[in-house]
Enzyme design. Structure first.
Site, PDB file in Angstrom:
ATOM      1  N   ASP A 121     -11.623  11.881 -19.376  1.00 38.75           N
ATOM      2  CA  ASP A 121     -12.205  12.014 -18.029  1.00 38.75           C
ATOM      3  C   ASP A 121     -13.582  12.676 -17.969  1.00 38.75           C
ATOM      4  O   ASP A 121     -13.838  13.514 -17.085  1.00 38.75           O
ATOM      5  CB  ASP A 121     -11.236  12.800 -17.116  1.00 38.75           C
ATOM      6  CG  ASP A 121      -9.939  12.057 -16.835  1.00 38.75           C
ATOM      7  OD1 ASP A 121      -9.694  11.014 -17.461  1.00 38.75           O
ATOM      8  OD2 ASP A 121      -9.153  12.542 -16.000  1.00 38.75           O
TER       9      ASP A 121
ATOM     10  N   CYS B 155      -6.198  17.490 -16.898  1.00 35.34           N
ATOM     11  CA  CYS B 155      -6.001  16.216 -17.599  1.00 35.34           C
ATOM     12  C   CYS B 155      -6.021  16.356 -19.116  1.00 35.34           C
ATOM     13  O   CYS B 155      -5.315  15.623 -19.811  1.00 35.34           O
ATOM     14  CB  CYS B 155      -7.017  15.194 -17.095  1.00 35.34           C
ATOM     15  SG  CYS B 155      -6.656  14.735 -15.372  1.00 35.34           S
TER      16      CYS B 155
ATOM     17  N   LYS C 281      -6.389   5.357 -15.290  1.00 35.90           N
ATOM     18  CA  LYS C 281      -5.134   5.877 -14.738  1.00 35.90           C
ATOM     19  C   LYS C 281      -5.347   6.297 -13.290  1.00 35.90           C
ATOM     20  O   LYS C 281      -6.467   6.609 -12.893  1.00 35.90           O
ATOM     21  CB  LYS C 281      -4.697   7.094 -15.555  1.00 35.90           C
ATOM     22  CG  LYS C 281      -5.758   8.213 -15.559  1.00 35.90           C
ATOM     23  CD  LYS C 281      -5.367   9.356 -16.477  1.00 35.90           C
ATOM     24  CE  LYS C 281      -6.477  10.374 -16.636  1.00 35.90           C
ATOM     25  NZ  LYS C 281      -6.781  11.148 -15.427  1.00 35.90           N
TER      26      LYS C 281
END
Ligand SMILES: [Zn+2]
Length: 187
Positions: free
Chosen positions: A8, A141, A97
Site C-alpha cells: 500500500d 496493512c 483489495k
C-alpha cells in the site's frame, strides 16, 4: 526463494494524501532503492493496493481511525495510485483489495490482472518460501499482511526502516506483535 511484498505505498497514505503517514515519502524512496538494488536478490517483487469502490463502514465522515477512516484510495483517483517513486517499477504482480469491504491484508486481495488469483496462490506457484514485507501502514496493512503470511506458512521478515506507521507508538507495538507471531524484524 524470497519475494519482496510492497504494501500500500499509495499517494493517499503519503504526505499530502487523505490518510497521510509522516514517513510515507521517505519509505517510498527507500523501497525504490531496494527494488533497483541488484544485490537484493529477490525472486519476485509484488505490490498491494488498497482499492476501494464502496467499502461500506470502512469509510466514515467521523472516523475513529481504528475501524473507520476518511475516504481514501478510491479507484480512479490519484490517491489510489502508487507513489511516484515506485509507480513506474515493473512489479511482477499487483494485488488489489478492499473494493466492497475493508481489507487490511494483501492476502485478502487478488491479482490486478486476474480476480481468481490470490497472493498465496501466486507466490506458491513461483516457489516463493520467504517474504520481506515493507510499506504502509506498519500498524495496519503491513501488520495484517505479515500475520497472514506467517499463517500461510511463509518465512517472514519485516523491514521497519521501510515501513511507515500511523503513529510511532502503535507502529512499535505492531512490530512487537509481528515478532511474537514469528516474524523477524529487520534483516
Ligand atoms: Zn482502506
Amino acid at each position: 526463494m524470497r519475494a519482496l511484498v510492497v504494501v500500500d505505498v499509495q499517494n493517499d497514505f503519503c504526505p499530502g494524501g487523505a490518510l497521510a503517514t509522516e514517513r510515507g515519502d521517505m519509505v517510498a524512496e527507500g523501497i525504490a532503492d531496494l527494488i533497483r538494488d541488484p544485490a537484493a536478490g529477490y525472486g519476485a517483487i509484488v505490490a498491494t493496493q488498497d482499492w476501494h469502490i464502496d467499502p461500506g463502514e470502512h469509510f466514515s465522515g467521523s472516523p475513529d481511525f481504528v475501524d473507520s477512516w476518511p475516504i481514501h484510495c478510491v479507484v480512479g483517483t490519484g490517491g489510489a495510485e502508487l507513489h511516484p517513486a515506485i509507480k513506474d517499477e515493473a512489479f511482477d504482480e499487483i494485488f488489489r483489495k478492499g473494493e466492497y469491504s475493508a481489507a487490511y491484508s494483501g492476502f485478502e486481495g487478488h491479482a490486478a490482472g486476474d480476480e481468481t488469483v490470490t497472493m498465496t496462490t501466486w507466490l506458491r506457484f513461483r516457489h516463493v518460501t520467504d517474504v520481506d514485507v515493507v510499506g504502509i501502514a506498519t500498524d495496519h496493512c503491513v501488520k495484517a499482511t505479515v500475520l497472514d503470511a506467517l499463517r500461510e506458512g511463509f518465512g517472514v521478515r519485516v523491514l521497519p526502516e521501510l515501513c511507515s506507521p500511523v503513529t510511532v507508538d502503535t507502529g512499535e507495538q505492531a512490530l512487537r506483535e509481528m515478532e511474537s507471531a514469528g516474524a523477524r524484524v529487520g534483516r
